[in-house]
Design a protein around this motif. Structure first.
Motif, mmCIF file in Angstrom:
data_model
loop_
_atom_site.group_PDB
_atom_site.id
_atom_site.type_symbol
_atom_site.label_atom_id
_atom_site.label_comp_id
_atom_site.label_asym_id
_atom_site.label_seq_id
_atom_site.Cartn_x
_atom_site.Cartn_y
_atom_site.Cartn_z
ATOM 1 N N GLY A 1 0.809 -0.996 -0.050
ATOM 2 C CA GLY A 1 0.213 -0.085 -0.004
ATOM 3 C C GLY A 1 0.723 1.056 0.427
ATOM 4 O O GLY A 1 0.257 2.837 -0.279
ATOM 5 N N LEU A 2 1.812 1.248 0.347
ATOM 6 C CA LEU A 2 2.630 2.728 0.660
ATOM 7 C C LEU A 2 2.428 3.032 -0.798
ATOM 8 O O LEU A 2 3.015 4.600 -0.673
ATOM 9 N N ALA B 1 5.515 -2.658 4.536
ATOM 10 C CA ALA B 1 5.141 -1.770 3.119
ATOM 11 C C ALA B 1 6.613 -0.894 2.549
ATOM 12 O O ALA B 1 6.472 -0.469 1.593
ATOM 13 N N GLN B 2 7.521 -0.371 3.316
ATOM 14 C CA GLN B 2 8.466 -0.059 3.094
ATOM 15 C C GLN B 2 9.520 -0.590 2.187
ATOM 16 O O GLN B 2 9.807 -0.142 1.435
ATOM 17 N N LEU B 3 9.853 -2.037 2.542
ATOM 18 C CA LEU B 3 10.475 -2.972 2.166
ATOM 19 C C LEU B 3 10.156 -3.462 0.280
ATOM 20 O O LEU B 3 10.426 -2.967 -0.073
ATOM 21 N N ARG B 4 7.838 -3.068 0.750
ATOM 22 C CA ARG B 4 7.803 -3.830 -0.385
ATOM 23 C C ARG B 4 8.147 -2.353 -1.186
ATOM 24 O O ARG B 4 8.339 -2.258 -2.872
ATOM 25 N N ILE C 1 16.356 -9.732 1.741
ATOM 26 C CA ILE C 1 15.990 -9.035 2.936
ATOM 27 C C ILE C 1 13.948 -9.571 2.993
ATOM 28 O O ILE C 1 13.382 -9.649 1.743
ATOM 29 N N ASP C 2 14.109 -10.169 4.038
ATOM 30 C CA ASP C 2 12.910 -10.838 3.970
ATOM 31 C C ASP C 2 12.051 -9.323 4.146
ATOM 32 O O ASP C 2 11.824 -9.151 5.100
ATOM 33 N N ALA C 3 11.174 -9.558 3.529
ATOM 34 C CA ALA C 3 9.913 -8.853 3.663
ATOM 35 C C ALA C 3 8.228 -9.484 4.423
ATOM 36 O O ALA C 3 7.862 -8.560 4.488
ATOM 37 N N ALA D 1 20.639 -4.981 9.249
ATOM 38 C CA ALA D 1 19.156 -5.730 9.892
ATOM 39 C C ALA D 1 18.392 -6.365 8.257
ATOM 40 O O ALA D 1 18.360 -5.812 7.499
ATOM 41 N N ALA D 2 18.203 -7.485 9.298
ATOM 42 C CA ALA D 2 17.953 -8.684 8.036
ATOM 43 C C ALA D 2 16.321 -8.613 7.427
ATOM 44 O O ALA D 2 15.821 -9.755 6.505
ATOM 45 N N GLY D 3 15.530 -8.495 8.623
ATOM 46 C CA GLY D 3 14.305 -8.164 8.243
ATOM 47 C C GLY D 3 13.014 -7.406 9.390
ATOM 48 O O GLY D 3 14.018 -6.421 9.480
ATOM 49 N N VAL D 4 12.103 -7.913 8.922
ATOM 50 C CA VAL D 4 10.887 -6.609 9.100
ATOM 51 C C VAL D 4 11.290 -6.336 10.948
ATOM 52 O O VAL D 4 11.402 -5.596 11.821
ATOM 53 N N ASP D 5 11.613 -7.819 12.022
ATOM 54 C CA ASP D 5 12.172 -7.303 13.168
ATOM 55 C C ASP D 5 12.804 -6.401 13.720
ATOM 56 O O ASP D 5 13.112 -5.413 14.639
ATOM 57 N N ASP D 6 14.172 -6.678 12.880
ATOM 58 C CA ASP D 6 15.598 -6.069 12.918
ATOM 59 C C ASP D 6 15.168 -4.156 12.991
ATOM 60 O O ASP D 6 15.425 -3.666 13.625
ATOM 61 N N ILE D 7 14.350 -3.963 11.360
ATOM 62 C CA ILE D 7 14.435 -2.839 11.347
ATOM 63 C C ILE D 7 13.187 -1.958 12.356
ATOM 64 O O ILE D 7 13.384 -1.214 12.613
ATOM 65 N N VAL D 8 12.471 -2.477 12.601
ATOM 66 C CA VAL D 8 11.250 -2.480 13.640
ATOM 67 C C VAL D 8 12.191 -2.014 14.668
ATOM 68 O O VAL D 8 11.875 -1.099 15.318
ATOM 69 N N ASP D 9 13.424 -2.887 15.204
ATOM 70 C CA ASP D 9 13.634 -2.465 16.793
ATOM 71 C C ASP D 9 14.590 -1.411 16.236
ATOM 72 O O ASP D 9 14.706 -0.446 17.419
ATOM 73 N N ARG D 10 15.441 -1.010 14.715
ATOM 74 C CA ARG D 10 15.776 -0.005 14.770
ATOM 75 C C ARG D 10 15.580 1.261 14.411
ATOM 76 O O ARG D 10 15.792 2.353 15.122
#
Length: 268
Positions: free
Chosen positions: A163-164, A251-254, A266-268, A223-232
């Motif tokens: 959706g982004l 959405a940002q990764l897509r 990168i795991d989205a 950062a390799a996935g959603v959880d890592d990116i949220v943490d950062r």
């Protein structure tokens, strides 16, 4: 109950008492009426809160008016779960983009004009928050009802991993409309009325671009996935709304992947 002046001649608001992290102060149910007419268009009846829905109907009656049309800006239950009860109370059809949200009403298409006893509003397709989101342009008052596309404060969640891109297009389109037509007011689905629409839309766009930059930086830092990116990127996010941050990151990764800006793996 709260019925607020909106800075327009034709719009008033009844606030539903359903505050929360995702609904802010509650859902804004908008009542639109051409001055001197009896017909009313109600936008976003709200959740299935019978007292709220009855207050909306009663406030219309106290104006010596009658609900002739209902429409919803998108499918989320805090805007739509009360639609059937409200339609039963008022006898008015409910119009929506999503067929599942319609009750005796029609679909909504981009550029369509809805007319209700002299009142006219133009439908603006606004995908992003959801794929069925719309805004309404009330040209006579230079106002736009934004649903959850733009909130009275804070930023909205992208419901759906893809959706982004359409959401960014929606923001740019709304900003162009505000500038070209001198729109003075945004009437959101949650939160207070916005009286500086161009500045708020600029801030929404800048915020999204800044978040995309933070996601790029997080990936570059390992950062390799959603959880890592949220943490950062969202280190202070409340756990009760972490799911919203995760949805935004997906959405940002897509979005970045679609632009060829992410490395493989990168795991989205």
């Amino acid at each position: 109950m709260r019925i607020d002046g909106s800075g327009t001649l034709r719009a008033s608001c009844v606030l539903c008492p359903n505050p929360g992290p995702m609904t802010l102060e509650g859902t804004n149910t908008w009542i639109l009426r051409e001055p001197g007419s009896r017909g009313v268009l109600v936008v976003d009846p709200g959740p299935h809160d019978e007292r709220h829905l009855e207050r909306v109907a009663r406030s219309v009656q106290e104006q010596g008016a009658q609900v002739q049309m209902v429409m919803v800006t998108h499918r989320h239950p805090d805007h739509t779960d009360g639609s059937r009860y409200f339609a039963e109370l008022t006898g008015a059809p409910v119009h929506a983009v999503d067929p599942a949200m319609r009750i005796g009403g029609d679909g909504l298409t981009d550029g369509q004009t809805l007319s209700c006893d002299g009142l006219e509003v133009q439908v603006i397709a606004a995908p992003g928050h959801t794929d069925d989101s719309v805004c309404l342009y009330l040209e006579a008052d230079k106002a736009i009802l934004t649903g959850d596309t733009v909130l009275g404060h804070g930023t909205t969640v992208i419901d759906g991993d893809d959706g982004l891109a359409p959401y960014m297009e929606t923001l740019y389109r709304l900003r162009d409309l505000v500038r070209e037509h001198g729109v003075r007011t945004l009437l959101p689905g949650h939160g207070p009325v916005i009286t500086a629409p161009a500045a708020v839309l600029d801030s929404y766009i800048d915020h999204r671009e800044a978040r995309l930059g933070q996601v790029r930086d997080a990936v570059a830092a390992g950062a390799a996935g959603v959880d890592d990116i949220v943490d950062r990127v969202y280190p202070d996010v409340d756990e009760t709304i972490r799911f919203a941050a995760e949805s935004s990151v997906r959405a940002q990764l897509r979005y970045l992947s679609g632009r060829g800006e992410l490395p493989e793996g990168i795991d989205a």
